[in-house]
Scaffold this motif. Structure first.
Motif: not given
Length: 197
Positions: A39-43, A48-53, A171-173
């Motif tokens: 809950x505290x860790x924001x990647x 992750x490259x999951x967004x539109x950009x 990468x593992x994060x």
């Protein structure tokens, strides 16, 4: 130990600190639960490259995560199984390999183009459509399934994108779901320039 190597180290530190606190007459520390940590860790999005950009990486990312997983004899116990061979995934990995080849190390620079993009996103908040971990994942995939004579060079290129000392290996994060160790086997271990004086 719980989780990947980084988490194991964290729990070792907490265990050591708890023991030191108890011997000093202080109340021992209680480590947070894994749910609290998640809950505290924001990647950051550029990992992750999951967004539109990062549109160029979306098809590869979808195929990567949809591919069945298979463990191979050389896999490290506890690491996530690697994606199995799928022709569409191999084709997309090859397309990305060809398109983003200019991000590879050209000489002996510390940060090739791909590494520099990642570094600038991390430290200066610069946005880019390049995805370092997607590129490393594509190269890791190719290095596992291409002709044996080509595996070393492709795996070595992926390792070099992470810097000479793999200092950009988080990468593992990320949500890519593989470990740098998958590449080490293909490259024959740690790749570092040998300098003689």
């Amino acid at each position: 130990a719980v989780g990947g190597p980084g988490r194991r180290r964290w729990f070792v530190v907490v265990a050591l600190c708890s023991g030191a606190a108890a011997s000093a007459g202080m109340a021992p520390m209680t480590p947070p639960s894994m749910a609290d940590l998640r809950a505290q860790i924001r990647v950051p999005a550029f990992m992750n490259c999951a967004e539109e950009s990062h549109g160029d990486w979306q098809r590869f990312r979808a195929l990567w995560h949809a591919a069945p997983r298979e463990a191979s004899p050389g896999d490290v116990p506890g690491d996530p199984p690697f994606p199995a061979f799928e022709p569409s995934l191999a084709e997309e990995a090859s397309r990305l390999y060809a398109k983003w080849r200019g991000k590879f190390a050209q000489w002996n620079e510390d940060y090739p183009g791909g590494s520099a993009d990642f570094y600038h996103s991390c430290h200066f908040g610069e946005s880019t459509d390049y995805c370092l971990y997607g590129h490393v994942a594509a190269l890791a995939y190719l290095s596992r399934y291409i002709e044996p004579a080509q595996r070393y060079e492709v795996a070595r290129s992926a390792l070099r994108l992470l810097g000479w000392t793999q200092c950009l290996d988080y990468i593992e994060s990320s949500s890519w779901g593989f470990s740098l160790l998958a590449l080490w086997d293909e490259a024959g271990g740690f790749v570092y320039p040998q300098v003689t004086l």
